[in-house]
Scaffold this motif. Structure first.
Motif, PDB file in Angstrom:
ATOM      1  N   MET A 141      -8.572  -4.994   3.217  1.00 38.76           N
ATOM      2  CA  MET A 141      -8.367  -5.430   4.603  1.00 38.76           C
ATOM      3  C   MET A 141      -6.883  -5.436   4.952  1.00 38.76           C
ATOM      4  O   MET A 141      -6.486  -5.019   6.043  1.00 38.76           O
ATOM      5  CB  MET A 141      -8.981  -6.815   4.815  1.00 38.76           C
ATOM      6  CG  MET A 141     -10.499  -6.819   4.732  1.00 38.76           C
ATOM      7  SD  MET A 141     -11.189  -8.489   4.621  1.00 38.76           S
ATOM      8  CE  MET A 141     -11.344  -8.884   6.341  1.00 38.76           C
ATOM      9  N   GLN A 142      -6.057  -5.907   4.021  1.00 38.12           N
ATOM     10  CA  GLN A 142      -4.604  -5.930   4.244  1.00 38.12           C
ATOM     11  C   GLN A 142      -4.062  -4.504   4.361  1.00 38.12           C
ATOM     12  O   GLN A 142      -3.257  -4.208   5.230  1.00 38.12           O
ATOM     13  CB  GLN A 142      -3.913  -6.680   3.095  1.00 38.12           C
ATOM     14  CG  GLN A 142      -2.407  -6.714   3.202  1.00 38.12           C
ATOM     15  CD  GLN A 142      -1.876  -8.031   3.704  1.00 38.12           C
ATOM     16  OE1 GLN A 142      -2.500  -8.705   4.524  1.00 38.12           O
ATOM     17  NE2 GLN A 142      -0.726  -8.413   3.216  1.00 38.12           N
ATOM     18  N   GLN A 147      -1.909   0.041   7.895  1.00 38.66           N
ATOM     19  CA  GLN A 147      -1.958   1.369   8.519  1.00 38.66           C
ATOM     20  C   GLN A 147      -1.733   1.266  10.025  1.00 38.66           C
ATOM     21  O   GLN A 147      -1.127   2.132  10.631  1.00 38.66           O
ATOM     22  CB  GLN A 147      -3.292   2.053   8.217  1.00 38.66           C
ATOM     23  CG  GLN A 147      -3.434   2.434   6.752  1.00 38.66           C
ATOM     24  CD  GLN A 147      -4.825   2.947   6.409  1.00 38.66           C
ATOM     25  OE1 GLN A 147      -5.731   2.927   7.248  1.00 38.66           O
ATOM     26  NE2 GLN A 147      -4.997   3.389   5.182  1.00 38.66           N
ATOM     27  N   GLU A 148      -2.212   0.160  10.596  1.00 37.44           N
ATOM     28  CA  GLU A 148      -2.039  -0.063  12.032  1.00 37.44           C
ATOM     29  C   GLU A 148      -0.667  -0.643  12.351  1.00 37.44           C
ATOM     30  O   GLU A 148      -0.103  -0.377  13.406  1.00 37.44           O
ATOM     31  CB  GLU A 148      -3.139  -0.999  12.549  1.00 37.44           C
ATOM     32  CG  GLU A 148      -4.530  -0.403  12.419  1.00 37.44           C
ATOM     33  CD  GLU A 148      -5.630  -1.410  12.723  1.00 37.44           C
ATOM     34  OE1 GLU A 148      -5.337  -2.483  13.296  1.00 37.44           O
ATOM     35  OE2 GLU A 148      -6.789  -1.111  12.378  1.00 37.44           O
ATOM     36  N   THR A 154       0.804  -8.175  10.623  1.00 35.46           N
ATOM     37  CA  THR A 154      -0.455  -8.430  11.317  1.00 35.46           C
ATOM     38  C   THR A 154      -1.349  -9.385  10.542  1.00 35.46           C
ATOM     39  O   THR A 154      -2.031 -10.223  11.116  1.00 35.46           O
ATOM     40  CB  THR A 154      -1.215  -7.103  11.552  1.00 35.46           C
ATOM     41  OG1 THR A 154      -0.354  -6.208  12.230  1.00 35.46           O
ATOM     42  CG2 THR A 154      -2.459  -7.324  12.375  1.00 35.46           C
ATOM     43  N   THR A 155      -1.355  -9.259   9.226  1.00 34.35           N
ATOM     44  CA  THR A 155      -2.230 -10.079   8.389  1.00 34.35           C
ATOM     45  C   THR A 155      -1.427 -10.791   7.306  1.00 34.35           C
ATOM     46  O   THR A 155      -0.321 -10.369   6.965  1.00 34.35           O
ATOM     47  CB  THR A 155      -3.312  -9.211   7.704  1.00 34.35           C
ATOM     48  OG1 THR A 155      -2.664  -8.198   6.940  1.00 34.35           O
ATOM     49  CG2 THR A 155      -4.246  -8.588   8.720  1.00 34.35           C
ATOM     50  N   VAL A 156      -2.023 -11.847   6.791  1.00 37.27           N
ATOM     51  CA  VAL A 156      -1.417 -12.614   5.691  1.00 37.27           C
ATOM     52  C   VAL A 156      -2.500 -12.839   4.645  1.00 37.27           C
ATOM     53  O   VAL A 156      -3.589 -13.301   4.970  1.00 37.27           O
ATOM     54  CB  VAL A 156      -0.907 -13.993   6.177  1.00 37.27           C
ATOM     55  CG1 VAL A 156      -0.316 -14.782   5.019  1.00 37.27           C
ATOM     56  CG2 VAL A 156       0.087 -13.850   7.306  1.00 37.27           C
ATOM     57  N   VAL A 167      -0.162  -5.985  -3.465  1.00 33.38           N
ATOM     58  CA  VAL A 167      -0.557  -5.458  -2.163  1.00 33.38           C
ATOM     59  C   VAL A 167       0.569  -5.709  -1.169  1.00 33.38           C
ATOM     60  O   VAL A 167       0.966  -6.856  -0.957  1.00 33.38           O
ATOM     61  CB  VAL A 167      -1.860  -6.136  -1.666  1.00 33.38           C
ATOM     62  CG1 VAL A 167      -2.270  -5.576  -0.313  1.00 33.38           C
ATOM     63  CG2 VAL A 167      -2.971  -5.962  -2.689  1.00 33.38           C
ATOM     64  N   PRO A 168       1.099  -4.655  -0.547  1.00 32.92           N
ATOM     65  CA  PRO A 168       2.177  -4.852   0.432  1.00 32.92           C
ATOM     66  C   PRO A 168       1.734  -5.729   1.606  1.00 32.92           C
ATOM     67  O   PRO A 168       0.563  -5.778   1.947  1.00 32.92           O
ATOM     68  CB  PRO A 168       2.485  -3.434   0.905  1.00 32.92           C
ATOM     69  CG  PRO A 168       1.988  -2.543  -0.178  1.00 32.92           C
ATOM     70  CD  PRO A 168       0.780  -3.245  -0.747  1.00 32.92           C
TER      71      PRO A 168
END
Length: 198
Positions: A141-142, A147-148, A154-156, A167-168
């Motif tokens: 999901m991250q 990619q977006e 956008t996410t944490v 995971v970056p």
């Protein structure tokens, strides 16, 4: 789930004199406490038997733990998605030399494991994955979000699992209140270190 549920239980230790069978002293709340007692009283640990008892607090304690953690996680963003896995993932089929997570198979689950899981599923946006570990789902999901938004804001990922630090993107460790941005090259280096060290 494990950490919050296990926080509602603890082990107490009682020292018993091996020769007489008498309790040396009441109950110790940690191994460090009874070891310190033995040292202070010049008691050889080999001369005592250590009785261990698992003490379980009420369910409300486990649920209070998970509510506290989720409140902190919720402060990190607009929406919280809880990822859980169900059943064995594909890695169990791939592991032919040694059983996947074989070193953990005899570990007991916390008493309130199912209750904490049910709470998360009932009160939070929870996704349950079969054939995929929850950590893998979180990572995917991250990566999709990156990619977006290649900058990674956008996410944490809210986790205490060091494996996810490969995971970056943004990460939040709710135990030590640490926030970190993992850049792609740092994540790749951490991945290779994990591959080499197991």
């Amino acid at each position: 789930m494990y950490r919050c549920a296990f926080a509602a239980e603890h082990t107490v230790y009682t020292l018993v004199d091996r020769e007489t069978g008498e309790h040396v002293l009441g109950v110790f709340n940690s191994a460090a406490d009874y070891k310190a007692y033995c040292k202070e009283n010049e008691l050889d640990i080999g001369d005592v038997e250590i009785e261990k008892e698992r003490v379980v607090d009420p369910l409300s304690h486990a649920l209070a733990n998970v509510k506290s953690v989720m409140a902190r996680v919720e402060e990190e963003g607009d929406k919280v998605i809880v990822c859980l896995s169900k059943g064995n993932c594909f890695r169990y089929d791939l592991a032919t030399m040694k059983e996947y997570k074989g070193n953990r198979k005899d570990m007991e689950k916390p008493v309130y494991y199912e209750e904490v899981r049910e709470y998360l599923a009932k009160y939070w946006d929870t996704r349950v994955f079969q054939q995929l570990e929850a950590d893998d789902a979180v990572a995917l999901m991250q990566e999709r979000a990156l990619q977006e938004d290649p900058k990674g804001f956008t996410t944490v990922i809210a986790s205490i699992d060091k494996d996810l630090l490969q995971v970056p993107g943004l990460h939040y460790n709710w135990v030590n209140e640490e926030r970190v941005l993992i850049k792609p090259d740092v994540g790749l280096k951490k991945k290779y270190i994990q591959v080499l060290t197991g």
